[in-house]
Design an enzyme around this catalytic site. Structure first.
Site, PDB file in Angstrom:
ATOM      1  N   HIS A  13       0.876  -1.193   0.000  1.00  0.00           N
ATOM      2  CA  HIS A  13       0.000   0.000   0.000  1.00  0.00           C
ATOM      3  C   HIS A  13       0.902   1.229   0.000  1.00  0.00           C
ATOM      4  O   HIS A  13       1.447   1.618   1.028  1.00  0.00           O
ATOM      5  CB  HIS A  13      -0.893  -0.006   1.253  1.00  0.00           C
ATOM      6  N   ARG A  17       2.266   9.501  -5.665  1.00  0.00           N
ATOM      7  CA  ARG A  17       1.913  10.815  -6.241  1.00  0.00           C
ATOM      8  C   ARG A  17       2.353  10.907  -7.707  1.00  0.00           C
ATOM      9  O   ARG A  17       2.516   9.900  -8.377  1.00  0.00           O
ATOM     10  CB  ARG A  17       2.516  11.977  -5.441  1.00  0.00           C
ATOM     11  N   ASN A  41      -5.081   7.356  -5.956  1.00  0.00           N
ATOM     12  CA  ASN A  41      -5.773   8.606  -5.581  1.00  0.00           C
ATOM     13  C   ASN A  41      -4.996   9.843  -6.027  1.00  0.00           C
ATOM     14  O   ASN A  41      -4.614  10.682  -5.235  1.00  0.00           O
ATOM     15  CB  ASN A  41      -6.092   8.663  -4.078  1.00  0.00           C
ATOM     16  N   HIS A 135     -10.499   1.401   1.772  1.00  0.00           N
ATOM     17  CA  HIS A 135     -10.231   2.330   2.873  1.00  0.00           C
ATOM     18  C   HIS A 135     -11.470   2.268   3.756  1.00  0.00           C
ATOM     19  O   HIS A 135     -12.500   2.878   3.437  1.00  0.00           O
ATOM     20  CB  HIS A 135      -9.994   3.749   2.352  1.00  0.00           C
ATOM     21  N   ASP A 241       1.395   2.534   3.534  1.00  0.00           N
ATOM     22  CA  ASP A 241       0.567   3.733   3.400  1.00  0.00           C
ATOM     23  C   ASP A 241       1.442   4.985   3.478  1.00  0.00           C
ATOM     24  O   ASP A 241       0.993   6.044   3.931  1.00  0.00           O
ATOM     25  CB  ASP A 241      -0.555   3.786   4.444  1.00  0.00           C
ATOM     26  N   HIS A 245       3.536  14.365   1.763  1.00  0.00           N
ATOM     27  CA  HIS A 245       2.992  15.705   1.528  1.00  0.00           C
ATOM     28  C   HIS A 245       4.146  16.677   1.774  1.00  0.00           C
ATOM     29  O   HIS A 245       4.967  16.436   2.663  1.00  0.00           O
ATOM     30  CB  HIS A 245       1.870  16.032   2.527  1.00  0.00           C
ATOM     31  N   ALA A 256      -3.300  14.716   5.809  1.00  0.00           N
ATOM     32  CA  ALA A 256      -3.142  13.403   6.444  1.00  0.00           C
ATOM     33  C   ALA A 256      -2.146  12.545   5.672  1.00  0.00           C
ATOM     34  O   ALA A 256      -2.216  12.461   4.448  1.00  0.00           O
ATOM     35  CB  ALA A 256      -4.491  12.704   6.495  1.00  0.00           C
TER      36      ALA A 256
HETATM   37  O1  DOR Z   1      -3.190   9.408   5.882  1.00  0.00           O
HETATM   38  C1  DOR Z   1      -3.520   9.098   4.743  1.00  0.00           C
HETATM   39  N1  DOR Z   1      -2.957   9.665   3.669  1.00  0.00           N
HETATM   40  N2  DOR Z   1      -4.475   8.177   4.568  1.00  0.00           N
HETATM   41  C2  DOR Z   1      -4.975   7.902   3.378  1.00  0.00           C
HETATM   42  O2  DOR Z   1      -5.858   7.091   3.312  1.00  0.00           O
HETATM   43  C3  DOR Z   1      -4.517   8.607   2.177  1.00  0.00           C
HETATM   44  C4  DOR Z   1      -3.185   9.152   2.359  1.00  0.00           C
HETATM   45  C5  DOR Z   1      -2.809  10.150   1.300  1.00  0.00           C
HETATM   46  O3  DOR Z   1      -3.016   9.848   0.120  1.00  0.00           O
HETATM   47  O4  DOR Z   1      -2.287  11.216   1.643  1.00  0.00           O
HETATM   48 ZN    ZN Z   2      -3.322   5.038   1.586  1.00  0.00          ZN
END
Ligand code: DOR
Ligand code: ZN
Length: 333
Positions: A13, A17, A41, A135, A241, A245, A256
């Site tokens: 997972h 980006r 995503n 999710h 995960d 960012h 997040a």
């Molecule tokens: O903390 C998270 N960041 N949880 C997620 O499900 C997505 C992820 C993100 O893409 O930044």
């Molecule tokens: Zn994720």
């Protein structure tokens, strides 16, 4: 010096980006892992085969000469029909379902109203043996979201027994128990949820770099995750995960996501050693995933040595977990 060889470690997972961020983070994952499940995503999300192929090419080019296999996923849409999925199957390892608006770039996900009306797509996925990654959070109170979603998981698992369902990044004791109840439920567990509780995020000074979705929970939840991961249980696998960012967005706006890709293996070895469970590490980071996803990864040995590794304060403009701290294991390149 003590050494450990990890055979084809997998990150089941991962968020890579696109554009400049992809260029920074893809080589870092490729240094540690043989392959990774790539989350779809982006903005806009990956919903067509064309976009998926092009994204995979951008990943491969960002990775460069390192051996690394991006295992691609599509962003779940309820209008994917059998014929589309039959074509898509050649290119994907799974499809990822996001409840709408629940996390980063999930606005195009499934609304809570539609959540129980996905049967046709699930039937097609079952028949084509395409795993469903989820999710699993409701839109309720933040600490209860995952527990509330367990009801949905139960409905999915019992109504579609042939569908492999992967409960992504589980964070609660309740999810660990549910996982054991249905044959077709599996789960990924992150590094950060094995290390932290809500106290580390907000118990003292607020730490935005540990803020993620689902939020870290209670000590007993972390204990349950540790127990199932360290035991090598076949239903769970490592999925970082890792979600980069830029530093300013973490610190000003509270996006997040915890960035763990370049430090994950080092910290996992440290954890499994601490709990005398090194013999189960390979199951957690490779073997279980190969069985659950029924595939053979590329062969790649990663050697870890027991020497201090000072985690950098940042990679590009992304702050990793354990920034400026020392870990006990390092990767020998
Ligand atoms: O903390 C998270 N960041 N949880 C997620 O499900 C997505 C992820 C993100 O893409 O930044
Ligand atoms: Zn994720």
């Amino acid at each position: 010096m003590k050494k450990i060889v990890l055979k084809s470690p997998l990150d089941m997972h991962l968020h890579l980006r696109d554009n400049e961020m992809l260029e920074v983070v893809a080589p870092l994952s490729a240094k540690s892992f043989a392959g990774a499940i790539i989350m779809p995503n982006l903005v806009p999300p990956i919903t067509s085969i064309k976009d998926l192929i092009e994204y995979k090419e951008r990943i491969t080019s960002a990775v460069g000469s390192e051996k690394f296999e991006p295992l691609m996923t599509l962003f779940f849409k309820s209008d994917y029909n059998y014929n589309f999925l039959k074509d898509a199957k050649r290119y994907i390892k799974a499809i990822k379902l996001y409840p709408s608006g629940i996390t980063t770039n999930s606005e195009d996900g499934v609304s809570s109203m539609d959540m129980e009306d996905l049967g046709e797509t699930f039937e097609a996925m079952s028949e084509l043996e395409i795993p469903l990654c989820v999710h699993g959070e409701s839109d309720g109170f933040v600490m209860d979201r995952e527990a509330e979603f367990c009801l949905i998981y139960e409905k999915f698992a019992s109504k579609f027994p042939k569908l492999k369902i992967i409960m992504e990044h589980i964070t609660t004791k309740k999810s660990v128990e549910l996982l054991k109840k249905y044959e077709n439920l599996y789960a990924t567990i992150t590094l950060h949820h094995l290390y932290i509780t809500l106290d580390d995020v907000a118990g003292g000074m607020l730490n935005p770099h540990l803020f993620c979705k689902p939020i870290a929970k209670r000590p007993e939840d972390k204990e349950a995750l540790l127990e199932v991961a360290l035991s090598g249980n076949e239903k769970v696998m490592f999925g970082s995960d890792s979600a980069p960012h830029p530093q300013y967005q973490k610190e000003c706006c509270g996006c997040a996501g915890v960035f763990t890709a370049p430090i994950a293996l080092q910290a996992l070895v440290q954890l499994f050693e601490k709990y005398n469970s090194l013999e189960n590490l390979e199951k957690f980071i490779s073997i279980n995933a190969q069985k659950i996803y029924a595939f053979k990864p590329i062969e790649k040995d990663i050697v870890l040595v027991k020497r201090n590794f000072l985690v950098p304060s940042s990679y590009g403009d992304v702050v990793p977990m354990f920034a400026n701290e020392e870990l006990e294991w390092d990767i020998e390149y």
